[in-house]
Every structure is written in C-alpha cells, then in structure tokens.
Design an enzyme around this catalytic site. Structure first.
Site, PDB file in Angstrom:
ATOM      1  N   HIS A  84       0.820  -1.347  -0.038  1.00  0.00           N
ATOM      2  CA  HIS A  84       0.114   0.079  -0.260  1.00  0.00           C
ATOM      3  C   HIS A  84       0.869   1.403  -0.008  1.00  0.00           C
ATOM      4  CE1 HIS A  84       1.009  -0.787   4.326  1.00  0.00           C
ATOM      5  NE2 HIS A  84       1.427   0.470   3.864  1.00  0.00           N
TER       6      HIS A  84
ATOM      7  N   HIS B 134       5.785   6.113  -1.790  1.00  0.00           N
ATOM      8  CA  HIS B 134       6.335   5.728  -2.219  1.00  0.00           C
ATOM      9  C   HIS B 134       5.646   3.896  -2.140  1.00  0.00           C
ATOM     10  CE1 HIS B 134       7.793   5.624   1.741  1.00  0.00           C
ATOM     11  NE2 HIS B 134       8.273   4.333   1.557  1.00  0.00           N
TER      12      HIS B 134
END
Length: 192
Positions: free
Chosen positions: A44, A131
């Site tokens: 995620h 990221h």
C-alpha cells in the site's frame, strides 16, 4: 479487546501494480541479498503511520482522516521507478516511486497529517515521499551491491496507475508470518 491498536492511514493499490511489484521482487531476489520482502497482498502507499492508538480513539482518527481526505479531489497516481532509501548504492528500504500525481499525493498527505495533528499526532520531520515499500535490507553482505545495480536499471519501471478516491485507516497486527491488516475506516476524497 486490545487497549491499543497499531494504526496507519494509506492508499490501496491495484492488482496490476501488485503484479509488477511481485515480478520485480522475483528479479531482485536473484541477487541473494538478505532482504525481508513485503508480501504483495500487504502493499500500500502509506500516508501516515500513527503507531499504537488507544482503541477508544479510533473513531476520532477515522473522522480526522475523513476531514483531511475530503479537502482533496480524486486524482490519478502513477507508480513508477524503483529505488531505495537512503540510495541505491546503500539500499535499506526498497521501493517503487511516484510518477504523475506525486504532487497531489503530497497535498493529500498534508491535509491528512494536519487533521491528525489536531488529535495530538506529531508532524513528520522528514519531507513526505510517496512510495510503495517492497522490501527492507536486513544487513549488508553478498548481493547488496548487485541489488543496488539492479535497482538503478529499474529507475524508469512503469508499474501502473490508480485512481486515488479513498484513504483507508488500517490496523496492523504483527504476526510471525508478517503483518495482518484490517480496515478500520474508509475516507472518501472530495466528500465535502
């Protein structure tokens, strides 16, 4: 019921991005570097890690995240390029980075963080870099240099795009087989 819940707010990714990440992990793992890889089902884009939160505060956390998310309209976000923190030459955290939509994700993070600060959560000292963490290097040794070289070769990897329309508040329970995430709440973007 537990008195505290390990909690974070994140944006979910799709199956296509998971698949690309999984293929990259397969390639990088050939180096033999000692890396703890993230299971694709657990991947995620973390917006804010909150740590241990008292159970009774979870509804207020979800409400705050919803207030922050409501201030940003849904947007498209591209997961692009592989790299590492602090650098590919000295990799510790391995990631897939951001392409188009990076600024919108930074704005979303800012609104969510500001809303959570009103509950007493501290502002992150480092600049937020969207990221997708794919692994963490456990220690140096054989393979780490080769790992860094392979990461450099994947600097322009196109992993896919998602439409960011929700922020999810998750609980994270640490288990021997890895973390187990459960949804505590979903906050819709642009829901003013």
């Amino acid at each position: 019921m537990k008195h505290t819940v390990r909690t974070f707010a994140a944006v979910e990714i799709n199956a296509a991005i998971r698949g690309t990440a999984e293929k990259l992990i397969e390639s990088l793992s050939q180096t033999g570097a000692d890396v703890k890889w993230v299971a694709p089902r657990n991947m995620h884009l973390t917006l804010k890690f909150l740590g241990e939160v008292p159970s009774k505060e979870i509804p207020r956390v979800c409400e705050s995240v919803a207030r922050g998310a409501a201030k940003v309209e849904p947007f498209e976000f591209e997961v692009r390029g592989a790299g590492a923190f602090p650098s590919a030459a000295r990799p510790r955290t391995l990631w897939l980075g951001a392409g188009s939509g990076e600024e919108a994700m930074i704005v979303l993070h800012g609104h969510v963080e500001k809303a959570l600060m009103k509950l007493g959560f501290r502002k992150e000292q480092r600049r937020f870099h969207p990221h997708l963490t794919i692994g963490r290097v456990r220690r140096g040794g054989p393979g780490v240099e080769q790992l860094g070289e392979l990461l450099k070769q994947q600097a322009d990897l196109e992993a896919g795009k998602i439409t960011v329309s929700y922020v999810v508040v998750f609980s994270s329970e640490l288990d021997r087989s890895g973390p187990i995430y459960q949804t505590l709440g979903r906050a819709k973007l642009g829901a003013t």
